[in-house]
Design a protein around this motif. Structure first.
Motif, short mmCIF file in Angstrom:
data_model
loop_
_atom_site.label_atom_id
_atom_site.label_comp_id
_atom_site.label_asym_id
_atom_site.label_seq_id
_atom_site.Cartn_x
_atom_site.Cartn_y
_atom_site.Cartn_z
N TYR A 1 1.26 -1.07 -0.19
CA TYR A 1 0.29 -0.47 0.07
C TYR A 1 1.04 1.23 -0.29
N PHE A 2 1.91 1.24 -0.94
CA PHE A 2 3.28 2.60 -0.96
C PHE A 2 2.28 3.89 -1.25
N LEU B 1 11.52 5.30 1.11
CA LEU B 1 12.19 4.80 -0.05
C LEU B 1 13.80 4.36 0.90
N ARG C 1 16.83 -1.80 -5.83
CA ARG C 1 16.24 -1.12 -6.33
C ARG C 1 15.78 -0.97 -7.27
N GLY D 1 9.90 2.13 -8.98
CA GLY D 1 8.98 2.70 -7.63
C GLY D 1 9.45 1.72 -6.26
N1 LIG Z 1 7.38 8.59 -2.82
C1 LIG Z 1 7.77 7.57 -4.70
N2 LIG Z 1 6.65 7.36 -4.75
C2 LIG Z 1 6.89 6.39 -5.51
C3 LIG Z 1 8.25 6.60 -6.14
N3 LIG Z 1 7.91 5.15 -7.75
C4 LIG Z 1 6.98 4.75 -7.47
N4 LIG Z 1 5.77 5.95 -6.62
C5 LIG Z 1 4.99 4.79 -5.97
O1 LIG Z 1 4.37 3.50 -6.01
C6 LIG Z 1 3.59 3.54 -5.84
C7 LIG Z 1 3.13 2.48 -6.40
O2 LIG Z 1 1.68 1.90 -5.91
P1 LIG Z 1 1.26 1.09 -6.20
O3 LIG Z 1 1.95 0.30 -7.33
O4 LIG Z 1 -0.51 0.79 -6.39
O5 LIG Z 1 1.39 0.15 -5.33
P2 LIG Z 1 0.93 -0.18 -3.63
O6 LIG Z 1 -0.12 0.64 -3.39
O7 LIG Z 1 2.62 -0.26 -2.59
O8 LIG Z 1 -0.04 -1.41 -3.17
P3 LIG Z 1 0.27 -3.10 -3.53
O9 LIG Z 1 1.75 -2.97 -4.47
O10 LIG Z 1 -1.00 -3.82 -4.02
O11 LIG Z 1 0.32 -3.28 -1.81
C8 LIG Z 1 2.56 4.77 -6.69
O12 LIG Z 1 1.56 5.86 -6.12
C9 LIG Z 1 3.93 5.34 -7.42
O13 LIG Z 1 3.59 6.58 -7.36
C10 LIG Z 1 9.06 6.79 -6.14
O14 LIG Z 1 10.56 6.43 -6.63
N5 LIG Z 1 8.46 7.97 -5.07
#
Ligand SMILES: Nc1nc2c(ncn2[C@@H]2O[C@H](COP(=O)(O)OP(=O)(O)OP(=O)(O)O)[C@@H](O)[C@H]2O)c(=O)[nH]1
Length: 315
Positions: free
Chosen positions: A186-187, A203, A222, A225
């Protein structure tokens, strides 16, 4: 004409003595019989009479004054013995030398049939400084190309390269290798709640936990994401599961202190363990499939890809 020849010799000597290059001549017994100002400066001979001095005397003199050639040896006679194995052994020799005062010299030595050794030195300090600056920026560029800027872990490209070379290295061994793919849970919610900056801090925090939980020779990167990958070389399935569990627990138990608040987070991990002759793509795809299972089964857990090597863990 004799007068002209005399003038030419005097002129030549003046030219040599005022040159920015060093000139020295040793006779067949290695006695210094001619030197110009720059040459004497290199061996700090300003204060001694060079009559009768041989090469070893010059080196000893400068060494005791902590000047002259930068000799990285505790025993100067050992160094001279080594030099004796290369000096006067060929007609021509070219080499770079650094001085105690930080300057760099390009030395060339010509050995004449009659036994005299003509030595020429050129100051190459500026080139050396430029060279080392260039080397440093190349190293920096190389580091940037292979490192994830935010977390300072290996980036995807570097992770793949390191794992592939590790797989090639252990091809013929009997051992096992493990791939673990980890994704934060749920990031998106963390980003929504704490902003992108808060997400970035999470992160970085997770990268630190990974480094803390893993051994120095494990490969971690990494991948993109909020996805990380760990490669454990020469590690069986039981040990690998312990490592993956340790990572999962550390992340769940270590909240990030951010702007006066505590951010709790969890991660899901998928792992696979295979004999060393497996390819990167297969290893990664299996770990990714196991990660998918962990997400589906409720998150904050480690799931294992079913295989001959892992069936005991699953049973
Ligand atoms: N702050 C930040 N956010 C990132 C980065 N790379 C990816 N994200 C965010 O990571 C989030 C990933 O979301 P999801 O793929 O829906 O996954 P999740 O919310 O972790 O849900 P689950 O993996 O199903 O538990 C997205 O909102 C991206 O914008 C980064 O370098 N920095």
């Amino acid at each position: 004409m004799p007068t002209q020849s005399c003038d030419t010799t005097a002129l030549l000597l003046r030219f040599i003595d005022t040159s920015k290059d060093g000139y020295g001549v040793f006779d067949a017994n290695d006695k210094l019989i001619f030197s110009n100002y720059v040459f004497r400066d290199i061996f700090c001979l300003e204060d001694i009479c060079t009559d009768g001095c041989n090469f070893a005397d010059l080196v000893h003199h400068a060494f005791t004054q902590k000047r002259g050639l930068n000799i990285e040896a505790n025993d100067i006679d050992d160094w001279l013995s080594y030099v004796g194995t290369v000096r006067r052994k060929s007609e021509f020799r070219l080499f770079e030398v650094d001085l105690v005062d930080g300057r760099w010299m390009l030395f060339s030595e010509h050995l004449l049939d009659s036994g005299e050794l003509l030595v020429h030195t050129k100051d190459i300090t500026r080139q050396k400084v430029t060279e080392s600056r260039l080397k440093r920026s190349n190293e920096k560029l190389h580091h940037l190309a292979l490192t994830d800027e935010l977390t300072q872990l290996a980036n995807r490209r570097s992770f793949v390269e390191s794992v592939e070379s590790e797989l090639a290295r252990c091809q013929r061994s009997e051992g096992f290798v493990t791939m673990v793919v980890m994704d934060l849970d749920y990031f998106k919610n963390i980003n929504d709640q704490y902003g992108h900056h808060g997400g970035d801090e999470v992160l970085v925090h997770v990268a630190k936990s990974l480094k803390q939980a893993l051994r120095q020779y494990d490969i971690v990167g990494r991948i993109g994401g909020e996805e990380f990958a760990i490669f454990l070389g020469q590690t069986d399935a039981v040990t690998s599961l312990e490592v993956a569990e340790r990572v999962r627990a550390l992340i769940a138990q270590t909240p990030l202190h951010y702007e006066g608040r505590e951010i709790y987070l969890t991660a899901s991990l998928g792992m696979t363990c295979r004999p060393c002759d497996v390819g990167f793509e297969q290893l990664y795809a299996e770990a990714d499939e196991a990660l998918y299972m962990a997400k589906g089964r409720g998150r904050n857990r480690v799931d294992v890809y079913p295989s001959e090597q892992t069936h005991e863990l699953i049973a």
